[in-house]
Design a protein around this motif. Sequence first.
Motif, PDB file in Angstrom:
ATOM      1  N   THR A  40       0.856  -1.189   0.000  1.00  0.00           N
ATOM      2  CA  THR A  40       0.000   0.000   0.000  1.00  0.00           C
ATOM      3  C   THR A  40       0.887   1.231   0.000  1.00  0.00           C
ATOM      4  O   THR A  40       1.660   1.450   0.941  1.00  0.00           O
ATOM      5  N   SER A  41       0.779   2.025  -1.055  1.00  0.00           N
ATOM      6  CA  SER A  41       1.656   3.190  -1.187  1.00  0.00           C
ATOM      7  C   SER A  41       1.395   4.228  -0.094  1.00  0.00           C
ATOM      8  O   SER A  41       2.331   4.878   0.386  1.00  0.00           O
ATOM      9  N   GLY A  44       7.375   6.053   5.967  1.00  0.00           N
ATOM     10  CA  GLY A  44       8.605   6.751   5.592  1.00  0.00           C
ATOM     11  C   GLY A  44       8.688   8.133   6.206  1.00  0.00           C
ATOM     12  O   GLY A  44       9.747   8.542   6.706  1.00  0.00           O
ATOM     13  N   LEU A  45       7.587   8.871   6.194  1.00  0.00           N
ATOM     14  CA  LEU A  45       7.580  10.201   6.799  1.00  0.00           C
ATOM     15  C   LEU A  45       7.787  10.124   8.308  1.00  0.00           C
ATOM     16  O   LEU A  45       8.449  10.993   8.897  1.00  0.00           O
ATOM     17  N   GLN A  80      13.311   7.702   3.380  1.00  0.00           N
ATOM     18  CA  GLN A  80      13.277   8.303   2.043  1.00  0.00           C
ATOM     19  C   GLN A  80      13.017   7.252   0.964  1.00  0.00           C
ATOM     20  O   GLN A  80      12.320   7.521  -0.019  1.00  0.00           O
ATOM     21  N   LEU A  81      13.582   6.050   1.140  1.00  0.00           N
ATOM     22  CA  LEU A  81      13.315   4.978   0.181  1.00  0.00           C
ATOM     23  C   LEU A  81      11.842   4.585   0.181  1.00  0.00           C
ATOM     24  O   LEU A  81      11.254   4.319  -0.876  1.00  0.00           O
ATOM     25  N   LEU A  82      11.235   4.546   1.362  1.00  0.00           N
ATOM     26  CA  LEU A  82       9.808   4.233   1.441  1.00  0.00           C
ATOM     27  C   LEU A  82       8.970   5.316   0.756  1.00  0.00           C
ATOM     28  O   LEU A  82       8.006   5.018   0.037  1.00  0.00           O
ATOM     29  N   VAL A  83       9.334   6.567   0.976  1.00  0.00           N
ATOM     30  CA  VAL A  83       8.603   7.662   0.323  1.00  0.00           C
ATOM     31  C   VAL A  83       8.790   7.585  -1.191  1.00  0.00           C
ATOM     32  O   VAL A  83       7.827   7.784  -1.960  1.00  0.00           O
ATOM     33  N   ALA A  84      10.005   7.291  -1.651  1.00  0.00           N
ATOM     34  CA  ALA A  84      10.244   7.161  -3.084  1.00  0.00           C
ATOM     35  C   ALA A  84       9.461   5.992  -3.674  1.00  0.00           C
ATOM     36  O   ALA A  84       8.908   6.086  -4.775  1.00  0.00           O
ATOM     37  N   TRP A  85       9.395   4.874  -2.930  1.00  0.00           N
ATOM     38  CA  TRP A  85       8.594   3.727  -3.375  1.00  0.00           C
ATOM     39  C   TRP A  85       7.129   4.119  -3.513  1.00  0.00           C
ATOM     40  O   TRP A  85       6.478   3.764  -4.500  1.00  0.00           O
ATOM     41  N   ALA A  86       6.622   4.842  -2.541  1.00  0.00           N
ATOM     42  CA  ALA A  86       5.223   5.262  -2.590  1.00  0.00           C
ATOM     43  C   ALA A  86       4.964   6.225  -3.750  1.00  0.00           C
ATOM     44  O   ALA A  86       3.932   6.140  -4.423  1.00  0.00           O
ATOM     45  N   LEU A  87       5.910   7.125  -4.008  1.00  0.00           N
ATOM     46  CA  LEU A  87       5.756   8.055  -5.134  1.00  0.00           C
ATOM     47  C   LEU A  87       5.734   7.315  -6.471  1.00  0.00           C
ATOM     48  O   LEU A  87       4.906   7.594  -7.348  1.00  0.00           O
ATOM     49  N   GLY A  88       6.657   6.351  -6.625  1.00  0.00           N
ATOM     50  CA  GLY A  88       6.688   5.581  -7.862  1.00  0.00           C
ATOM     51  C   GLY A  88       5.416   4.778  -8.071  1.00  0.00           C
ATOM     52  O   GLY A  88       4.902   4.689  -9.191  1.00  0.00           O
ATOM     53  N   ALA A 141       9.694  12.040 -15.078  1.00  0.00           N
ATOM     54  CA  ALA A 141      10.280  13.318 -14.662  1.00  0.00           C
ATOM     55  C   ALA A 141       9.612  13.859 -13.408  1.00  0.00           C
ATOM     56  O   ALA A 141      10.286  14.444 -12.538  1.00  0.00           O
ATOM     57  N   GLY A 142       8.286  13.680 -13.285  1.00  0.00           N
ATOM     58  CA  GLY A 142       7.595  14.140 -12.083  1.00  0.00           C
ATOM     59  C   GLY A 142       8.107  13.462 -10.823  1.00  0.00           C
ATOM     60  O   GLY A 142       8.214  14.093  -9.763  1.00  0.00           O
ATOM     61  N   PHE A 143       8.441  12.174 -10.929  1.00  0.00           N
ATOM     62  CA  PHE A 143       9.006  11.441  -9.794  1.00  0.00           C
ATOM     63  C   PHE A 143      10.327  12.059  -9.349  1.00  0.00           C
ATOM     64  O   PHE A 143      10.556  12.301  -8.154  1.00  0.00           O
ATOM     65  N   TRP A 144      11.200  12.358 -10.316  1.00  0.00           N
ATOM     66  CA  TRP A 144      12.512  12.909  -9.955  1.00  0.00           C
ATOM     67  C   TRP A 144      12.396  14.339  -9.441  1.00  0.00           C
ATOM     68  O   TRP A 144      13.137  14.733  -8.538  1.00  0.00           O
ATOM     69  N   TRP A 145      11.465  15.133  -9.994  1.00  0.00           N
ATOM     70  CA  TRP A 145      11.286  16.480  -9.471  1.00  0.00           C
ATOM     71  C   TRP A 145      10.767  16.447  -8.034  1.00  0.00           C
ATOM     72  O   TRP A 145      11.141  17.306  -7.216  1.00  0.00           O
ATOM     73  N   ALA A 146       9.930  15.483  -7.717  1.00  0.00           N
ATOM     74  CA  ALA A 146       9.460  15.338  -6.335  1.00  0.00           C
ATOM     75  C   ALA A 146      10.621  14.995  -5.405  1.00  0.00           C
ATOM     76  O   ALA A 146      10.705  15.520  -4.274  1.00  0.00           O
TER      77      ALA A 146
END
Length: 355
Positions: free
Chosen positions: A60-61, A68-69, A99-107, A115-120
């Motif tokens: 669950t993202s 992560g937060l 941060q890895l958990l937040v990045a996983w959730a964003l992806g 590009a939106g993922f990397w800008w976030a």
Amino acid sequence: MMPSLKERLDQAGIAVSEDEGEPALETPWFVRALQAFSGWLAALFLLGFIAMGAVFVLDTSVVAAMLGLVMITGAFALLRGTKGDFVEHLALAGSLAGQLLVAWALGAALGDVNAGFWWALVALQTLLALVMPSLTHRTFSAFAASLALYLALMEGISLPSLAGGLVLFSLTVLWLNEFRWPARLRTVQSLGYGLLLGLLAIQAMQYFGQSLLLGRYYTGTGLGWLEPWAGDALGMLALLLLLRYVFQRHASAVASSVRLAAFGALAVLMLLSLQAHGLSHGAVVVVLGFAIGNRLVMGFGGLLLLLSISNYYYWLEATLLTKAMTLFALGVVLLTIRWAMPRGWRAGEAKGAGQ
């Protein structure tokens, strides 16, 4: 009459104590290294224990992002409380896992690493670099923000050299204002070193022709036709800013002939950068380190120069004899510049003293 050193420090807002107390004993480097290793080891065991019981959150993202937060917030609270190398590296490891958990959730939420993922991630790392009360964490976040910017521009507009130019211009402005905020001197330095590491990584990836993400390469779209001159143009702009700073600070010591020679060298460097891309970036960092009196920054500049020259030497379509003669001529030119610069500087100082 020139003001004394104490008066100049007082004007800059740096308090100088009259009492001569005993110097504080610093922890030996090997003890600090052992504490840092212990912090990472403890963090790995702790994160492994958490992962065994919370692996379901990856399904669950929203839950992954919340966890992560929470971990990032916990690292922030830990750094605000107790000081020490063990706690600092323990909190850094916990923050990286968050941060890895937040990045996983964003992806997962975006459905793709675009590009939106990397800008976030650029926004997240920039925020952490500014607010985290840890010099090590600030350095890492500045480094990670540089790489995320590179990937965002690569994915979005196929312009990776622009990322290197933006990072170079940012670190030039940052280091030139190093002493503007004396209370935040260490913070500015940690951000500057992080950006330098990011610039070095970006240039190395460009020279070796490798992607920062293994197995993922990008097609030339968007503003790719500006590649790679956009980064060189920003490098020239940073060098102009740097020369303006040096000439303003040493207005009476620099003769007009030296100024003309400096701008002439800038024009020559601009022409050379049209072939040896990235050469201007190394030159900017070397001159920056010389201007602020930081040998470590000069060392980074030397590495960047070696990378750019080695890359150009490797891809140059010429015989080995021609390459050897080119290097010989370049060495003679550099030694001539090294011989002429101190004499021109002393002549400017003598002229300023005579006036």
